[in-house]
Write a protein that holds these residues in place. Structure first.
Motif, PDB file in Angstrom:
ATOM      1  N   UNK A   9      32.385  62.765  58.914  1.00 43.63           N
ATOM      2  CA  UNK A   9      32.160  61.368  59.286  1.00 43.63           C
ATOM      3  C   UNK A   9      33.484  60.648  59.519  1.00 43.63           C
ATOM      4  N   UNK A  10      34.490  60.973  58.686  1.00 42.04           N
ATOM      5  CA  UNK A  10      35.813  60.365  58.830  1.00 42.04           C
ATOM      6  C   UNK A  10      36.441  60.754  60.176  1.00 42.04           C
ATOM      7  N   UNK A  11      36.392  62.049  60.475  1.00 40.61           N
ATOM      8  CA  UNK A  11      36.938  62.542  61.747  1.00 40.61           C
ATOM      9  C   UNK A  11      36.210  61.911  62.930  1.00 40.61           C
ATOM     10  N   UNK A  12      34.867  61.843  62.822  1.00 45.10           N
ATOM     11  CA  UNK A  12      34.046  61.275  63.897  1.00 45.10           C
ATOM     12  C   UNK A  12      34.363  59.797  64.104  1.00 45.10           C
ATOM     13  N   UNK A  13      34.511  59.031  63.007  1.00 48.95           N
ATOM     14  CA  UNK A  13      34.814  57.607  63.105  1.00 48.95           C
ATOM     15  C   UNK A  13      36.174  57.351  63.735  1.00 48.95           C
ATOM     16  N   UNK A  14      37.173  58.137  63.300  1.00 50.21           N
ATOM     17  CA  UNK A  14      38.526  57.997  63.865  1.00 50.21           C
ATOM     18  C   UNK A  14      38.513  58.314  65.366  1.00 50.21           C
ATOM     19  N   UNK A  15      37.764  59.362  65.723  1.00 49.48           N
ATOM     20  CA  UNK A  15      37.665  59.762  67.135  1.00 49.48           C
ATOM     21  C   UNK A  15      37.024  58.658  67.977  1.00 49.48           C
ATOM     22  N   UNK A  16      35.925  58.098  67.456  1.00 49.46           N
ATOM     23  CA  UNK A  16      35.233  57.025  68.182  1.00 49.46           C
ATOM     24  C   UNK A  16      36.151  55.819  68.391  1.00 49.46           C
ATOM     25  N   UNK A  17      36.887  55.461  67.345  1.00 46.32           N
ATOM     26  CA  UNK A  17      37.793  54.315  67.433  1.00 46.32           C
ATOM     27  C   UNK A  17      38.909  54.589  68.436  1.00 46.32           C
ATOM     28  N   UNK A  18      39.433  55.810  68.420  1.00 47.06           N
ATOM     29  CA  UNK A  18      40.497  56.192  69.358  1.00 47.06           C
ATOM     30  C   UNK A  18      40.001  56.156  70.800  1.00 47.06           C
ATOM     31  N   UNK A  19      38.803  56.716  71.025  1.00 51.41           N
ATOM     32  CA  UNK A  19      38.236  56.723  72.389  1.00 51.41           C
ATOM     33  C   UNK A  19      38.028  55.297  72.885  1.00 51.41           C
ATOM     34  N   UNK A  52      21.743  58.737  65.727  1.00 53.23           N
ATOM     35  CA  UNK A  52      21.278  57.994  66.900  1.00 53.23           C
ATOM     36  C   UNK A  52      21.148  56.499  66.591  1.00 53.23           C
ATOM     37  N   UNK A  53      20.583  56.156  65.441  1.00 59.51           N
ATOM     38  CA  UNK A  53      20.416  54.757  65.043  1.00 59.51           C
ATOM     39  C   UNK A  53      21.777  54.107  64.794  1.00 59.51           C
ATOM     40  N   UNK A  54      22.673  54.831  64.116  1.00 62.35           N
ATOM     41  CA  UNK A  54      24.004  54.293  63.825  1.00 62.35           C
ATOM     42  C   UNK A  54      24.764  53.992  65.112  1.00 62.35           C
ATOM     43  N   UNK A  55      24.698  54.909  66.071  1.00 56.04           N
ATOM     44  CA  UNK A  55      25.395  54.713  67.349  1.00 56.04           C
ATOM     45  C   UNK A  55      24.833  53.512  68.106  1.00 56.04           C
ATOM     46  N   UNK A  81      30.722  54.624  76.538  1.00 54.72           N
ATOM     47  CA  UNK A  81      31.317  55.958  76.693  1.00 54.72           C
ATOM     48  C   UNK A  81      31.389  56.649  75.331  1.00 54.72           C
ATOM     49  N   UNK A  82      31.751  55.888  74.287  1.00 53.82           N
ATOM     50  CA  UNK A  82      31.751  56.443  72.930  1.00 53.82           C
ATOM     51  C   UNK A  82      30.355  56.946  72.567  1.00 53.82           C
ATOM     52  N   UNK A  83      29.326  56.146  72.875  1.00 59.38           N
ATOM     53  CA  UNK A  83      27.960  56.549  72.580  1.00 59.38           C
ATOM     54  C   UNK A  83      27.546  57.804  73.314  1.00 59.38           C
ATOM     55  N   UNK A  84      27.924  57.893  74.596  1.00 56.71           N
ATOM     56  CA  UNK A  84      27.604  59.085  75.398  1.00 56.71           C
ATOM     57  C   UNK A  84      28.320  60.310  74.830  1.00 56.71           C
ATOM     58  N   UNK A  85      29.612  60.158  74.516  1.00 58.18           N
ATOM     59  CA  UNK A  85      30.392  61.278  73.964  1.00 58.18           C
ATOM     60  C   UNK A  85      29.801  61.746  72.635  1.00 58.18           C
TER      61      UNK A  85
END
Length: 435
Positions: A9-19, A52-55, A81-85
């Motif tokens: 979750x940490x990696x995913x959150x950082x990635x989303x923020x970066x994107x 899906x709900x969180x996104x 784009x973050x949601x699609x990725x």
């Protein structure tokens, strides 16, 4: 297991923020990082791991957070784009783990998901400039619409895949389906842009044809005027000799009558006055808009008079010609519209236009038109949406004011003498800085 899930979750959150910041190019300030990062980390937890709900909630929050920002379109596009990725990462991870039969092997599961996340980061790093440019273009709404479509379709695909009995055949089907969706969205965007370019090109061609017709009318007017002047000069001597004999014989009534008849037949023709003084305007863009509006007035049978006694060869250096053309066009359109209303009501319509420029470079423009009986407030006409005409946006004069605000040396005034509306523009030459 909980530790692995938390790490993912940490990696995913950082990635989303970066994107998001990479694609949107919005400043990654401490405030934005804390608020947006907090939402990206907390929502998956609050939603019990339902990705899906969180996104979906993340997208809604980002839209709300940037709703009043100038970068609203960039933010909406970037979070979509973050949601699609995210959806594609989840689908590919699930399908790949199903095909490799490693769903129950925690660390291999983690390795697969991190690998796909890194691949997504790599792709975004390559294409983020292109994605951002699409969000900046005039057709950004089309791009955002396709992102919405892609987000909805991939999310529904993920939900449907999670509810079905997983097997190799279904995995291959959903893999191909997702790829088809992506290709379809890209192809649709390219086709829509091509259609838009075609329509724009056609519109430009239509405007060019219209301008060419107006210039042809002007050229024809010059030729006719030259022919009339030549004929007038040819007939002048014969007419003068005839009048001279009548005058010598004391027949003054005949002299006056012949002069009156000749004047009515040759000097008062409307076509002869159609583009009078337009040749004094040497600035092509300004000349074109004047010709266009005079042509429209002539065809609408609106009585008008255009006066330009001095040659206009230049404008103050800081004035954008397009802005001046817009002002002239809007003011003429308002006068023409009001004149049409008067004609429909069987009332007399008339427009007076004046353009002037002196040696110092000062430019003046004035247009005055007859108006109806309605009362007009100078304060009101400067406001967006105000109009004395029904079913009219009333944005014309407000747009003029917004243009005027760009120039300190431009002054615009409105007067509403009884039965008339008067628009007056003055552009002072820029003061040369003393060395």
């Amino acid at each position: 297991m909980l530790l692995v899930y938390s790490f993912l979750m940490l990696i995913s959150g950082i990635t989303d923020l970066w994107i998001f910041f990479r694609v949107s190019q919005i400043a990654a300030s401490k405030k934005n990082i804390l608020i947006l990062g907090g939402v990206l980390f907390l929502l998956p937890i609050l939603c019990g791991g339902v990705v899906e709900l969180a996104t979906f909630l993340e997208i809604l929050f980002f839209i709300f957070y940037f709703r009043k920002s100038k970068e609203k379109n960039w933010a909406i596009g970037a979070i979509l784009i973050v949601g699609v990725v995210d959806s594609i990462i989840d689908i590919l991870s699930s399908i790949l783990m199903e095909l490799l039969h490693i769903e129950d092997i925690i660390y291999l599961n983690l390795l697969v998901q991190i690998s796909i996340i890194l691949l997504a980061v790599f792709i975004i790093e390559i294409f983020y400039k292109y994605l951002h440019s699409y969000l900046m273009k005039e057709n950004h709404n089309v791009f955002i619409g396709l992102l919405i479509y892609l987000y909805v379709s991939t999310t529904l695909t993920m939900i449907f895949y999670g509810q079905t009995q997983k097997n190799a055949s279904l995995s291959m089907f959903f893999t191909i389906f997702v790829l088809i969706q992506i290709v379809f969205a890209m192809a649709t965007y390219v086709e829509l842009i091509n259609i838009q370019k075609h329509l724009l090109k056609k519109s430009q061609q239509d405007n060019l044809i219209k301008e060419q017709k107006q210039l042809q009318d002007y050229a024809q007017y010059l030729e006719e005027s030259e022919d009339e002047l030549r004929a007038f000069r040819h007939d002048y001597r014969n007419m003068f000799n005839s009048l001279k004999i009548s005058a010598q014989e004391g027949n003054t009534k005949e002299v006056i009558q012949k002069l009156d008849e000749y004047t009515k037949a040759n000097l008062n023709a409307k076509a002869f006055e159609k583009y009078r003084d337009v040749n004094h305007i040497k600035i092509k863009s300004l000349k074109s808009i004047i010709i266009a509006k005079l042509t429209e007035m002539y065809r609408e049978h609106i009585s008008y008079n255009f006066e330009c006694s001095s040659e206009i060869t230049k404008l103050p250096k800081n004035i954008n010609e397009i802005d001046l053309v817009r002002i002239v066009g809007i003011s003429c359109d308002n006068a023409i519209e009001e004149s049409k209303v008067l004609i429909e009501q069987n009332q007399e319509a008339h427009i007076e236009i004046m353009a002037y420029s002196n040696e110092r470079g000062e430019f003046e423009y004035e247009i005055q038109n007859k108006r109806g009986d309605s009362e007009i407030s100078i304060k009101q006409i400067r406001q967006n949406g105000y109009s004395t005409k029904k079913s009219h946006s009333g944005l014309g004069l407000a747009n003029i004011n917004s243009i005027k605000n760009k120039y300190e040396n431009m002054t615009i005034s409105y007067e509403v003498p009884e039965g008339y509306f008067d628009f007056y523009l003055v552009i002072e030459p820029e003061e040369e800085s003393e060395e």
